[in-house]
Enzyme design. Structure first.
Site, PDB file in Angstrom:
ATOM      1  N   GLY A  26      33.391  11.114  22.883  1.00  0.00           N
ATOM      2  CA  GLY A  26      34.695  11.658  23.288  1.00  0.00           C
ATOM      3  C   GLY A  26      35.442  12.170  22.069  1.00  0.00           C
ATOM      4  O   GLY A  26      35.340  11.597  20.989  1.00  0.00           O
ATOM      5  N   ARG A  91      27.026  13.020  26.491  1.00  0.00           N
ATOM      6  CA  ARG A  91      25.839  12.894  27.347  1.00  0.00           C
ATOM      7  C   ARG A  91      24.581  13.300  26.598  1.00  0.00           C
ATOM      8  O   ARG A  91      23.555  13.578  27.195  1.00  0.00           O
ATOM      9  CB  ARG A  91      25.939  13.819  28.561  1.00  0.00           C
ATOM     10  CG  ARG A  91      27.236  13.806  29.272  1.00  0.00           C
ATOM     11  CD  ARG A  91      27.150  13.152  30.635  1.00  0.00           C
ATOM     12  NE  ARG A  91      28.468  13.040  31.200  1.00  0.00           N
ATOM     13  CZ  ARG A  91      29.297  12.045  30.917  1.00  0.00           C
ATOM     14  NH1 ARG A  91      28.968  11.089  30.094  1.00  0.00           N
ATOM     15  NH2 ARG A  91      30.496  11.994  31.459  1.00  0.00           N
ATOM     16  N   ASP A 130      31.168   4.165  18.857  1.00  0.00           N
ATOM     17  CA  ASP A 130      30.043   3.221  18.908  1.00  0.00           C
ATOM     18  C   ASP A 130      28.760   3.855  19.443  1.00  0.00           C
ATOM     19  O   ASP A 130      27.684   3.659  18.883  1.00  0.00           O
ATOM     20  CB  ASP A 130      30.411   1.960  19.712  1.00  0.00           C
ATOM     21  CG  ASP A 130      30.877   2.278  21.123  1.00  0.00           C
ATOM     22  OD1 ASP A 130      31.241   3.445  21.375  1.00  0.00           O
ATOM     23  OD2 ASP A 130      30.868   1.376  21.967  1.00  0.00           O
ATOM     24  N   THR A 153      37.320   6.967  17.132  1.00  0.00           N
ATOM     25  CA  THR A 153      37.581   6.668  18.539  1.00  0.00           C
ATOM     26  C   THR A 153      39.047   6.328  18.705  1.00  0.00           C
ATOM     27  O   THR A 153      39.608   5.585  17.880  1.00  0.00           O
ATOM     28  CB  THR A 153      36.747   5.504  19.127  1.00  0.00           C
ATOM     29  OG1 THR A 153      37.348   5.096  20.362  1.00  0.00           O
ATOM     30  CG2 THR A 153      36.663   4.291  18.239  1.00  0.00           C
ATOM     31  N   ASP A 155      40.057   4.460  20.836  1.00  0.00           N
ATOM     32  CA  ASP A 155      40.102   3.062  21.298  1.00  0.00           C
ATOM     33  C   ASP A 155      40.208   2.050  20.155  1.00  0.00           C
ATOM     34  O   ASP A 155      40.509   0.885  20.385  1.00  0.00           O
ATOM     35  CB  ASP A 155      38.856   2.729  22.127  1.00  0.00           C
ATOM     36  CG  ASP A 155      38.845   3.449  23.464  1.00  0.00           C
ATOM     37  OD1 ASP A 155      39.853   4.110  23.788  1.00  0.00           O
ATOM     38  OD2 ASP A 155      37.834   3.360  24.176  1.00  0.00           O
ATOM     39  N   ASP A 157      37.971   0.520  18.538  1.00  0.00           N
ATOM     40  CA  ASP A 157      37.181  -0.681  18.823  1.00  0.00           C
ATOM     41  C   ASP A 157      35.878  -0.765  18.028  1.00  0.00           C
ATOM     42  O   ASP A 157      34.918  -1.385  18.466  1.00  0.00           O
ATOM     43  CB  ASP A 157      36.889  -0.768  20.328  1.00  0.00           C
ATOM     44  CG  ASP A 157      36.119   0.434  20.864  1.00  0.00           C
ATOM     45  OD1 ASP A 157      35.851   1.358  20.075  1.00  0.00           O
ATOM     46  OD2 ASP A 157      35.792   0.446  22.061  1.00  0.00           O
ATOM     47  N   ARG A 199      38.374   0.852  26.923  1.00  0.00           N
ATOM     48  CA  ARG A 199      37.319   0.350  27.828  1.00  0.00           C
ATOM     49  C   ARG A 199      37.111  -1.145  27.675  1.00  0.00           C
ATOM     50  O   ARG A 199      37.065  -1.887  28.632  1.00  0.00           O
ATOM     51  CB  ARG A 199      35.985   1.037  27.516  1.00  0.00           C
ATOM     52  CG  ARG A 199      35.957   2.496  27.812  1.00  0.00           C
ATOM     53  CD  ARG A 199      34.623   3.075  27.413  1.00  0.00           C
ATOM     54  NE  ARG A 199      33.595   2.794  28.396  1.00  0.00           N
ATOM     55  CZ  ARG A 199      33.421   3.481  29.513  1.00  0.00           C
ATOM     56  NH1 ARG A 199      34.220   4.486  29.798  1.00  0.00           N
ATOM     57  NH2 ARG A 199      32.454   3.180  30.345  1.00  0.00           N
ATOM     58  N   LEU A 298      45.231  12.857  28.102  1.00  0.00           N
ATOM     59  CA  LEU A 298      46.385  13.232  27.274  1.00  0.00           C
ATOM     60  C   LEU A 298      46.322  12.501  25.943  1.00  0.00           C
ATOM     61  O   LEU A 298      46.710  13.024  24.905  1.00  0.00           O
ATOM     62  CB  LEU A 298      47.669  12.766  27.964  1.00  0.00           C
ATOM     63  CG  LEU A 298      48.511  13.719  28.778  1.00  0.00           C
ATOM     64  CD1 LEU A 298      49.770  13.015  29.234  1.00  0.00           C
ATOM     65  CD2 LEU A 298      48.863  14.940  27.945  1.00  0.00           C
TER      66      LEU A 298
HETATM   67  O1  F6P Z   1      35.971   6.025  24.067  1.00  0.00           O
HETATM   68  C1  F6P Z   1      37.158   6.694  24.272  1.00  0.00           C
HETATM   69  C2  F6P Z   1      37.446   6.889  25.703  1.00  0.00           C
HETATM   70  O2  F6P Z   1      38.653   7.537  25.608  1.00  0.00           O
HETATM   71  C3  F6P Z   1      37.541   5.646  26.615  1.00  0.00           C
HETATM   72  O3  F6P Z   1      38.687   4.895  26.482  1.00  0.00           O
HETATM   73  C4  F6P Z   1      37.401   6.261  27.976  1.00  0.00           C
HETATM   74  O4  F6P Z   1      36.959   5.323  28.925  1.00  0.00           O
HETATM   75  C5  F6P Z   1      36.383   7.300  27.730  1.00  0.00           C
HETATM   76  O5  F6P Z   1      36.562   7.732  26.392  1.00  0.00           O
HETATM   77  C6  F6P Z   1      36.452   8.453  28.676  1.00  0.00           C
HETATM   78  O6  F6P Z   1      35.544   9.432  28.281  1.00  0.00           O
HETATM   79  P1  F6P Z   1      35.140  10.731  29.115  1.00  0.00           P
HETATM   80  O7  F6P Z   1      36.143  10.935  30.195  1.00  0.00           O
HETATM   81  O8  F6P Z   1      35.147  11.815  28.102  1.00  0.00           O
HETATM   82  O9  F6P Z   1      33.786  10.471  29.633  1.00  0.00           O
END
Ligand code: F6P
Length: 373
Positions: A26, A91, A130, A153, A155, A157, A199, A298
């Protein structure tokens, strides 16, 4: 934003390397700043820099179509831009690539590394979270790919670094949104439930909930009890505070519940929906009029904050110093405020969740914020 540094891009003595950089998973605000620092630091050493499009996918494209030559012009004026000029993909795991013929996932990692070498690259700077860094680690361990990782990230994390870039911007966006919800919640005497990303870890929820002065913050680290949330809202009601703001991380779960998800796409669970569930429960459990919203992507968009720009630039430049020292199979990291280098193995061992003894968590408790326990 123009660069004043081009004139001084002198060729330093030493071997002329050809390096590649890619962005995977992401997106996060600050990716372009990392790319800029990687490119300018490489050019300054007299090296050549190339971008790989869309994670590793650019290496599986015939010819040079999937590659972007990166000179000083290519990275001019991008420090403040969100997204990534290279494109990204969550992906594109080359160890398990979905094939167009529908024959199931195929391992094309050997092909990725072969093409990397055929193009004459000597190092890869892999910017990712990750998932992407685990791929980089496997490419290094199984195929000897010379790689240096950069932790990304929103997140926050990732193990072994105190902060990832993108996090500060996401917190700023979420805090701003929570702030704006206060006036409408107060005017209508409603409960507003905001779902933020996270997540497995509640960093965004905790930091934005605290900064945005939420009344309830629910994190994946602390399974919550609905009763505890209802009590907090009703206690506020009795004190004349007839509105409440609840911040919930997408990965938060009730004590007896499961993670709420929307769908499964290519083996990946797409989270979302916990805010709605919490809002419905609050409406039923307290009788309060309740609304919910999902901040979603966002939080990944827009210009990086100054903190994220600076961290990104430091990470990018440090990655090239690591390449110069031949420190492959590593990731640059922020530790005790300085930049260091850790093994990709350590960096990808596990997710970094909010420690239950964190002073930030304790601060939330001290301020009377309900954490649902
Ligand atoms: O890892 C970052 C993150 O923003 C997560 O918090 C979220 O679940 C995920 O990416 C969503 O990713 P996408 O919608 O791009 O598959």
């Amino acid at each position: 934003m123009s660069s004043s540094s081009d004139a001084s891009l002198s060729v330093a003595p030493g071997s002329r390397k050809k390096i590649a950089v890619n962005t995977g998973g992401g997106d996060a605000p600050g990716l372009n700043a990392v790319i800029r620092a990687v490119v300018l630091s490489s050019l300054r050493r007299g090296w050549e820099a190339w971008g790989i499009r869309d994670g590793y996918e650019g290496l599986l494209t015939d010819g040079s179509e999937g590659l972007i030559p990166l000179d000083a012009d290519a990275v001019r004026g991008i420090t403040h831009l969100g997204g990534t000029i290279l494109g990204t993909s969550n992906r594109g795991n080359p160890f398990q690539l979905e094939s167009a013929d529908g024959a199931g996932p195929k391992d094309r990692s050997g092909e990725v590394v072969r093409r990397f070498r055929e193009h004459g690259f000597e190092a890869l700077v892999a910017i990712g979270g990750d998932g992407s860094l685990s791929i980089a680690r496997q490419l290094h361990e199984r195929h000897g790919l010379p790689v240096v990782g950069v932790p990304k990230t929103i997140d926050n994390d990732l193990e072994a670094t105190e902060y990832t870039f993108g996090f500060d911007t996401a917190v700023a966006t979420a805090t701003d949104a929570i702030g704006k919800l206060h006036s409408t919640a107060q005017s209508h005497r409603r409960v507003l439930v905001v779902e933020v990303m996270g997540r497995y870890a509640g960093w965004i929820a905790l930091y934005s909930g605290l900064s945005g002065t939420a009344d309830v913050v629910l994190l994946p680290e602390i399974p919550f009890r609905f009763e505890s949330v209802f009590e907090k809202i009703l206690r506020r009601e009795r004190r004349g505070r007839r509105f409440s703001i609840v911040v919930v991380a997408e990965g938060a779960t009730a004590e007896d519940g499961e993670r709420v998800w929307q769908q499964q796409v290519q083996g990946q669970v797409r989270l979302g929906g916990i805010a709605e569930r919490v809002a419905n429960a609050i409406a039923e459990g307290t009788g309060k009029e309740t609304r919910h919203l999902v901040l979603g992507h966002l939080q990944r968009g827009g210009e990086p904050t100054a903190t994220d720009r600076l961290l990104s630039l430091r990470f990018g430049a440090a990655a090239i110093r690591a390449v110069e020292r031949g420190e492959f199979g590593t990731m640059v990291a922020l530790q005790a405020g300085g930049i260091s280098s850790v093994s990709l193995e350590r960096a990808t061992q596990r997710v970094r969740t909010v420690p239950l003894d964190s002073d930030v968590l304790q601060t939330a408790r001290d301020l009377g914020i309900c954490l649902g326990d």
